[in-house]
Design a protein around this motif. Structure first.
Motif, short mmCIF file in Angstrom:
data_model
loop_
_atom_site.label_atom_id
_atom_site.label_comp_id
_atom_site.label_asym_id
_atom_site.label_seq_id
_atom_site.Cartn_x
_atom_site.Cartn_y
_atom_site.Cartn_z
N ILE A 158 0.81 -1.22 0.00
CA ILE A 158 0.00 0.00 0.00
C ILE A 158 0.84 1.27 0.00
O ILE A 158 0.29 2.37 -0.14
N LEU A 159 2.15 1.16 0.13
CA LEU A 159 2.99 2.34 0.26
C LEU A 159 3.43 2.88 -1.09
O LEU A 159 3.77 2.12 -2.00
N THR A 160 3.46 4.21 -1.21
CA THR A 160 4.03 4.86 -2.38
C THR A 160 5.54 4.96 -2.20
O THR A 160 6.05 4.81 -1.08
N PRO A 161 6.28 5.26 -3.26
CA PRO A 161 7.73 5.48 -3.09
C PRO A 161 8.03 6.57 -2.07
O PRO A 161 9.00 6.47 -1.31
N GLU A 162 7.19 7.61 -2.04
CA GLU A 162 7.40 8.70 -1.08
C GLU A 162 7.16 8.22 0.35
O GLU A 162 7.89 8.61 1.28
N ASP A 163 6.16 7.36 0.53
CA ASP A 163 5.89 6.80 1.85
C ASP A 163 7.08 5.96 2.32
O ASP A 163 7.51 6.05 3.47
N ARG A 164 7.57 5.12 1.43
CA ARG A 164 8.72 4.26 1.80
C ARG A 164 9.92 5.11 2.19
O ARG A 164 10.62 4.82 3.17
N ALA A 165 10.18 6.17 1.43
CA ALA A 165 11.32 7.04 1.74
C ALA A 165 11.15 7.69 3.11
O ALA A 165 12.12 7.77 3.89
N LEU A 166 9.95 8.14 3.42
CA LEU A 166 9.69 8.77 4.71
C LEU A 166 9.91 7.78 5.85
O LEU A 166 10.58 8.10 6.85
N LEU A 167 9.36 6.59 5.74
CA LEU A 167 9.46 5.60 6.81
C LEU A 167 10.90 5.12 6.97
O LEU A 167 11.35 4.89 8.10
N ARG A 168 11.60 5.00 5.88
CA ARG A 168 13.02 4.60 5.97
C ARG A 168 13.86 5.69 6.61
O ARG A 168 14.79 5.41 7.38
N ALA A 169 13.53 6.94 6.33
CA ALA A 169 14.26 8.04 6.96
C ALA A 169 13.98 8.08 8.46
O ALA A 169 14.90 8.34 9.27
N GLU A 170 12.74 7.82 8.86
CA GLU A 170 12.41 7.78 10.29
C GLU A 170 13.13 6.62 10.97
O GLU A 170 13.64 6.76 12.08
N ARG A 171 13.19 5.49 10.29
CA ARG A 171 13.93 4.33 10.83
C ARG A 171 15.40 4.69 11.01
O ARG A 171 16.00 4.37 12.05
N ALA A 172 16.00 5.35 10.03
CA ALA A 172 17.41 5.72 10.11
C ALA A 172 17.65 6.71 11.24
O ALA A 172 18.67 6.63 11.96
N ARG A 173 16.73 7.66 11.43
CA ARG A 173 16.87 8.63 12.52
C ARG A 173 16.90 7.94 13.87
O ARG A 173 17.74 8.24 14.74
N LEU A 174 16.00 6.98 14.07
CA LEU A 174 15.93 6.28 15.34
C LEU A 174 17.11 5.33 15.53
O LEU A 174 17.66 5.20 16.62
N ALA A 175 17.52 4.67 14.45
CA ALA A 175 18.66 3.75 14.54
C ALA A 175 19.94 4.48 14.93
O ALA A 175 20.79 3.93 15.64
N ALA A 176 20.07 5.71 14.48
CA ALA A 176 21.29 6.48 14.77
C ALA A 176 21.44 6.78 16.26
O ALA A 176 22.55 7.02 16.75
N ARG A 177 20.33 6.74 17.00
CA ARG A 177 20.37 7.04 18.43
C ARG A 177 20.30 5.80 19.31
O ARG A 177 20.37 5.91 20.54
N ALA A 178 20.17 4.63 18.72
CA ALA A 178 19.93 3.42 19.51
C ALA A 178 21.01 3.17 20.55
O ALA A 178 20.71 2.73 21.67
N ALA A 179 22.25 3.42 20.20
CA ALA A 179 23.35 3.13 21.12
C ALA A 179 23.32 4.02 22.36
O ALA A 179 23.94 3.70 23.38
N GLU A 180 22.59 5.15 22.30
CA GLU A 180 22.54 6.08 23.43
C GLU A 180 21.53 5.64 24.50
O GLU A 180 21.59 6.12 25.64
N ILE A 181 20.62 4.73 24.15
CA ILE A 181 19.50 4.41 25.02
C ILE A 181 19.93 3.44 26.12
O ILE A 181 20.51 2.39 25.85
N SER A 182 19.63 3.79 27.35
CA SER A 182 19.96 2.96 28.51
C SER A 182 18.67 2.57 29.23
O SER A 182 17.99 3.42 29.80
N PHE A 183 18.33 1.29 29.17
CA PHE A 183 17.12 0.80 29.83
C PHE A 183 17.39 0.65 31.33
O PHE A 183 18.50 0.33 31.75
N VAL A 184 16.33 0.87 32.13
CA VAL A 184 16.52 0.90 33.58
C VAL A 184 15.82 -0.24 34.31
O VAL A 184 16.17 -0.54 35.45
N LEU A 185 14.83 -0.86 33.70
CA LEU A 185 14.11 -1.95 34.36
C LEU A 185 14.79 -3.29 34.07
O LEU A 185 15.34 -3.48 32.97
#
Length: 308
Positions: free
Chosen positions: A160-187
């Motif tokens: 159901i995704l357009t090329p523009e939708d895929r590009a947006l979702l991939r960019a959001e994924r890349a943004r979050l992946a770039a910060r993953a190493a900073e996250i420290s879980f506490v529980l």
């Protein structure tokens, strides 16, 4: 162990459609001596759920697993019951079984006379998260790398995704992946439900309390995943804010006070959007809802979601 039962006339349709699951339902019920006639379809999205009218039984048909081993929810639920974790009970039938690549399970039907509210999940989730022993059967480990992989796969496989939708979702994924190493879980990590929200709990009139259901996403991981899942559902699906406050008080932790909250919130929402993008067929109400969520993400505006 999962019993595999292939009917004499195999289910040929590869798509996960009501026509296909109704045929699976017929063969499954016949195999365990139940009557499927007049069965009521309760839900057909992530999985198919039918209520039998001939017996107080709900039959659940999962989507065929692709490239991963399914969780043996029957063994897991029995293990949880032995440890007093409130769960929906299994119906007395030989299970689980597998037909046409789908796992089929049989559950006690619980008539619902009240809505589930967020505080109802506090005690069951606290009990689950506090378990320090492991069930003997295999369970996956929910880790960030796997989450990012599944997001990428869902984006690529969606119809159901357009090329523009895929590009947006991939960019959001890349943004979050770039910060993953900073996250420290506490529980403390441990057994998690994996998809903890209102629709994955039922009210049990016999006990006067809520019981957890839908264990296909159960895993070893961080409890923060369950907690942010419920927070997303409360906020996005317009549940009263006071109910989530009561949940936090009863559980003893407010995920919103954790420094990694906004990051995990965005990751959980992206996972929900992309998973539903993969599961939704074109030109359906589900597809339109997913595309509406993507449009709001593109615009950078908060929006309420409609449940799928």
């Amino acid at each position: 162990m999962i019993t595999t039962f292939e009917p004499a006339e195999p289910v040929a349709a590869p798509a996960f459609t009501p026509e296909r699951t109704l045929s699976i339902l017929e063969h499954a019920c016949r195999a365990v001596g139940l009557d499927h006639a007049g069965a009521q379809l309760m839900r057909h999205h992530t999985n198919a759920v039918y209520r039998l009218v001939s017996a107080p039984v709900v039959v659940k048909i999962d989507r065929p697993c692709q490239g991963r081993s399914p969780v043996d929810v029957v063994a897991l639920v029995r293990w949880l019951q032995a440890r007093q974790v409130p769960v929906v009970g299994l119906a007395p039938a030989r299970q689980p079984m597998k037909i046409g690549g789908s796992a089929i399970t049989f559950w006690r039907y619980l008539p619902q006379f009240r809505e589930i509210a967020a505080p109802d999940l506090a005690a069951p989730l606290s009990m689950l998260h506090s378990l320090r022993t492991r069930p003997p059967q295999w369970l996956p480990a929910r880790h960030l790398a796997g989450t990012f992989t599944r997001i990428a796969q869902s984006i690529a496989a969606s119809r159901i995704l357009t090329p523009e939708d895929r590009a947006l979702l991939r960019a959001e994924r890349a943004r979050l992946a770039a910060r993953a190493a900073e996250i420290s879980f506490v529980l403390p990590p441990g057994l998690i439900h994996g998809d903890a929200h209102h629709r994955n709990m039922l009210w049990d009139p016999a006990t006067g309390g809520g019981v957890l259901c839908d264990w296909e996403s159960a895993a070893y991981g961080h409890p923060e995943w369950d907690l942010v899942t419920l927070e997303v559902h409360c906020r996005r699906f317009a549940h009263p804010a006071a109910e989530y406050e009561k949940f936090c008080h009863a559980y003893g932790f407010d995920i919103r006070t954790w420094p990694g909250y906004s990051w995990l919130r965005d990751l959980r929402e992206l996972r929900m959007i992309t998973t539903n993008a993969y599961k939704s067929a074109p030109d359906t109400p589900c597809a339109r809802e997913v595309l509406r969520r993507i449009a709001a993400l593109r615009a950078g505006v908060p929006s309420r979601w409609n449940i799928l």
